[in-house]
Design a protein around this motif. Structure first.
Motif, short mmCIF file in Angstrom:
data_model
loop_
_atom_site.label_atom_id
_atom_site.label_comp_id
_atom_site.label_asym_id
_atom_site.label_seq_id
_atom_site.Cartn_x
_atom_site.Cartn_y
_atom_site.Cartn_z
N SER A 43 12.69 9.62 56.26
CA SER A 43 12.81 9.05 57.59
C SER A 43 11.73 9.60 58.51
O SER A 43 11.22 10.70 58.30
N SER A 44 11.43 8.86 59.57
CA SER A 44 10.50 9.36 60.60
C SER A 44 11.06 10.60 61.29
O SER A 44 10.29 11.40 61.84
N GLU B 165 16.25 4.21 59.04
CA GLU B 165 15.00 3.50 58.77
C GLU B 165 14.02 4.45 58.13
O GLU B 165 14.05 5.67 58.34
N ARG C 256 6.46 12.62 51.88
CA ARG C 256 5.29 11.74 51.70
C ARG C 256 4.74 11.86 50.29
O ARG C 256 4.42 10.85 49.65
N HIS D 118 10.25 6.04 57.15
CA HIS D 118 8.96 6.30 57.78
C HIS D 118 8.06 5.09 57.54
O HIS D 118 8.06 4.51 56.44
N PRO D 119 7.26 4.68 58.52
CA PRO D 119 6.45 3.46 58.35
C PRO D 119 5.55 3.47 57.12
O PRO D 119 5.28 2.42 56.55
N GLY D 120 5.10 4.64 56.69
CA GLY D 120 4.23 4.69 55.52
C GLY D 120 4.96 4.82 54.21
O GLY D 120 4.33 4.90 53.14
N CYS D 121 6.29 4.82 54.26
CA CYS D 121 7.11 5.02 53.05
C CYS D 121 7.49 3.65 52.49
O CYS D 121 8.29 2.92 53.08
N ARG D 122 6.95 3.30 51.34
CA ARG D 122 7.16 1.97 50.76
C ARG D 122 8.10 2.05 49.56
O ARG D 122 7.77 1.65 48.45
#
Length: 417
Positions: free
Chosen positions: A231-232, A374, A318, A376-380
């Motif tokens: 998560s962020s 939600e 990450r 983290h934006p870079g976590c796909r």
């Protein structure tokens, strides 16, 4: 959930799991843990055993409603730490689950391999306090072994008359998989049955102080935000006690003695070590996963679900997310971290993940990750969140990392005797 048969008969030389004993903050016993996990019930709660207001981490995964006198003989109570009492109880559950009757396996044909991060903190804190406040005459002679990280192997061996190979693995969290991998190695060397797994009890003040030094404990002030991997808002993890003990066997031996069940096969295992940070070289986690998958005779396409290490710190998350994405592609495989309901149990955590993976294959359902609203934006990642997901499962990859650079990966696969 309805179980779907996906298992095939285990060939000779295969290491299978025939017994499980799970003791976790959200459930005592395998099925209690599994029911709580599928329902999303968390065992993470505020520290209540002592005043935790002076510690950076206010929440723990505490095992509750465990009465050691129901599981441990009275003669062992003065000489055991809670971690050993947990281990003894879980070993009893696993041995009973495997249907190991007295005399069904030769005592020299049964070994024990366990994992532990750093021994019995409760026993040691008490004896240090006795030394400091009362003097050396008041320090228990049992301190000589009750704190020792190998004590669980010894006590389980004695309790169940297991006189075969005895080992202990120490590599922080990663050791929980290393112990199971080494059990498979002992079985391949000719030991028919090995009891294995990991157990921890690192929540008293002494243990909390020992864990504060790495700076990775959560500082959250709300339980639901205390452990949020990927998560962020991830800022650390919640420490926890508990673990799991497994009975692993040579498949032919298990068939010969009439084992009542087979949860699956220990199909692949590997371990690596990260380069020093100052070298600038990447983590070796991906290499561990690749080697374990290859050891199972598979390619990444053959993995149905990944049980993540889920460190709960931004950089470590990450690295793991990038590793999984590089192996399977963006959102290429379902990923889960049910330890968000227990906290990180050090060496006890990965064996619980192995139990969860085997039960997921049995019931054809992926347990959820909770409290990650939600990514983290870079976590796909295709992270299974909030509720279970039905899926066709025959294989699972379990990842674990330990403080200092340890990486381990283990593949389990559906199998029948």
């Amino acid at each position: 959930m309805t179980a779907v048969s996906t298992a095939v008969g285990a060939p000779a030389g295969t290491t299978v799991v025939t017994g499980l004993g799970v003791l976790a903050p959200n459930g005592l016993g395998t099925e209690a843990y599994w029911s709580a996990t599928l329902s999303g019930r968390s065992g993470i709660a505020p520290i209540t055993e002592y005043d935790g207001s002076g510690y950076p981490c206010r929440f723990v995964g505490d095992v509750v409603d465990f009465d050691p006198t129901e599981h441990v003989p009275s003669r062992l109570m003065p000489q055991t730490d809670p971690l050993t009492r947990f281990a003894v109880a879980a070993s009893d559950w696993a041995v009973a689950d495997a249907g190991i009757a007295p005399g069904s396996v030769d005592d020299l044909g049964m070994g024990v391999v366990t994992a532990n991060a750093s021994g019995g903190f409760y026993f040691t804190q008490r004896e240090i306090q006795n030394l400091w406040t009362k003097g050396p005459a008041h320090v228990s002679a049992y301190q000589s072994f009750a704190w020792f990280y190998a004590v669980n192997t010894g006590q389980i061996s004695i309790r169940h008359g297991m006189r075969g190979p005895g080992d202990v693995l120490v590599a922080d969290q990663a050791a929980g998989l290393d112990a199971i991998g080494h059990a498979r190695r002992q079985i391949r060397r000719g030991t028919p049955l090995v009891v294995t797994g990991g157990m921890e009890a690192p929540l008293n003040p002494y243990a909390m102080v020992a864990q504060m030094s790495h700076g990775k404990l959560s500082r959250a002030r709300v339980a639901e935000r205390a452990y949020m991997p990927f998560s962020s808002d991830a800022d650390g993890f919640v420490p926890a006690e508990g673990g799991a003990i497994l009975v692993t066997e040579d498949a032919a031996s298990a068939r010969g003695r009439g084992a009542p069940r087979c949860y699956g096969e220990i199909a692949g295992y590997a371990a690596t070590f990260d380069p020093l940070p100052q070298t600038g070289r990447p983590s070796a986690l991906r290499r561990a996963a690749e080697l374990a998958i290859a050891d199972a005779g598979l390619t990444p396409e053959g993995i149905d679900v990944v049980f993540a290490d889920a460190a709960g710190t931004p950089e470590a998350d990450r690295v793991e997310a990038d590793t999984i994405t590089a192996l399977f592609g963006p959102e290429g495989v379902p990923v889960t971290a049910p330890k968000t309901m227990t906290g990180r149990m050090l060496a006890g955590g990965p064996p619980v993940d192995i139990a969860a993976a085997l039960l997921a294959i049995r019931d054809q359902v992926i347990p959820p990750t909770v409290n990650v609203p939600e990514l983290h934006p870079g976590c796909r990642l295709d992270l299974v969140r909030d509720r279970p997901r039905e899926a066709r499962l025959t294989t699972a990859l379990v990842l674990a990392r330990g403080h200092g650079g340890f990486n381990s990966a283990l593949v389990v696969r559906a199998a029948a005797l």
